[in-house]
Design an enzyme around this catalytic site. Sequence first.
Site, PDB file in Angstrom:
ATOM      1  N   ASP A   1       0.835  -1.199   0.000  1.00  0.00           N
ATOM      2  CA  ASP A   1       0.000   0.000   0.000  1.00  0.00           C
ATOM      3  C   ASP A   1       0.877   1.259   0.000  1.00  0.00           C
ATOM      4  O   ASP A   1       0.627   2.210  -0.747  1.00  0.00           O
ATOM      5  CB  ASP A   1      -0.911  -0.024   1.239  1.00  0.00           C
ATOM      6  CG  ASP A   1      -1.752   1.236   1.366  1.00  0.00           C
ATOM      7  OD1 ASP A   1      -2.561   1.504   0.470  1.00  0.00           O
ATOM      8  OD2 ASP A   1      -1.585   1.961   2.361  1.00  0.00           O
ATOM      9  N   GLU A  23      -2.042  -5.448  -3.628  1.00  0.00           N
ATOM     10  CA  GLU A  23      -1.069  -4.684  -2.847  1.00  0.00           C
ATOM     11  C   GLU A  23      -0.024  -5.600  -2.220  1.00  0.00           C
ATOM     12  O   GLU A  23       1.166  -5.254  -2.159  1.00  0.00           O
ATOM     13  CB  GLU A  23      -1.779  -3.862  -1.767  1.00  0.00           C
ATOM     14  CG  GLU A  23      -2.593  -2.714  -2.339  1.00  0.00           C
ATOM     15  CD  GLU A  23      -3.283  -1.874  -1.290  1.00  0.00           C
ATOM     16  OE1 GLU A  23      -3.521  -0.681  -1.552  1.00  0.00           O
ATOM     17  OE2 GLU A  23      -3.600  -2.404  -0.199  1.00  0.00           O
TER      18      GLU A  23
END
Length: 232
Positions: free
Chosen positions: A50, A122
């Site tokens: 992320d 992610e």
Amino acid sequence: MEQLEQLEQIIGYTFHNKKLLRQALTHSSYANEKKLGKLGCNERLEFLGDAVLELISSDFLYKNFTQIPEGELTKKRASLVCEPSLAYCARQFGLPAFLLLGKGENMTGGRNRDSIVSDATEALLGAIYLDGGFANAKEFVLKFILNDIERKQLFYDSKTILQELVQENGVQPVEYVLTDEKGPDHDKQFTVAALINGVTTGTGTGHTKKAAEQAAAYQAIRSIQKNGSEKA
């Protein structure tokens, strides 16, 4: 291992540490089922991915959209790396098929769930970053997430954009009507029509009503654009 090699071929990156790739694909439900412990799933890799994604996308937007102020850059980044957007990108290269899910999660449609698919995207990015460094992570993001950027932004901001288009012309707000619903509870498929002044201008399908509305709005925008260019 054969499945992992297949995914490596698709993404164009070969892992030195195959355990990282496997962990990136491991959902918590699978880790619990196989008693791998709390650290056996992809959540820590997702946390890292992320942050890496935010940096790469920010750098890309800063360099490629030089006339846009900070607030607009923030909005653009949010639309490109939001949950539905990442899930869409992941489906484009077939990531859901490679996810390791617990039996219950798999049976209740987890493989189609945006949250699970976007988290895994992610996590995969985090794994690439740890295994091959920033340059390889950036290549993955540019190839699979920040490609075809204008079309993706139009799709994910479609309800907002359509409402703005309609307001400019002084007509009634867009109305979204559910026209069809099929499939079992854990794997529903919704069909929605976008109505402008009572006329169906676009239709869309999705695994949630919200996704179907976005798809319908996107088709409505495309229809308005097409009609406008034909008149011109």
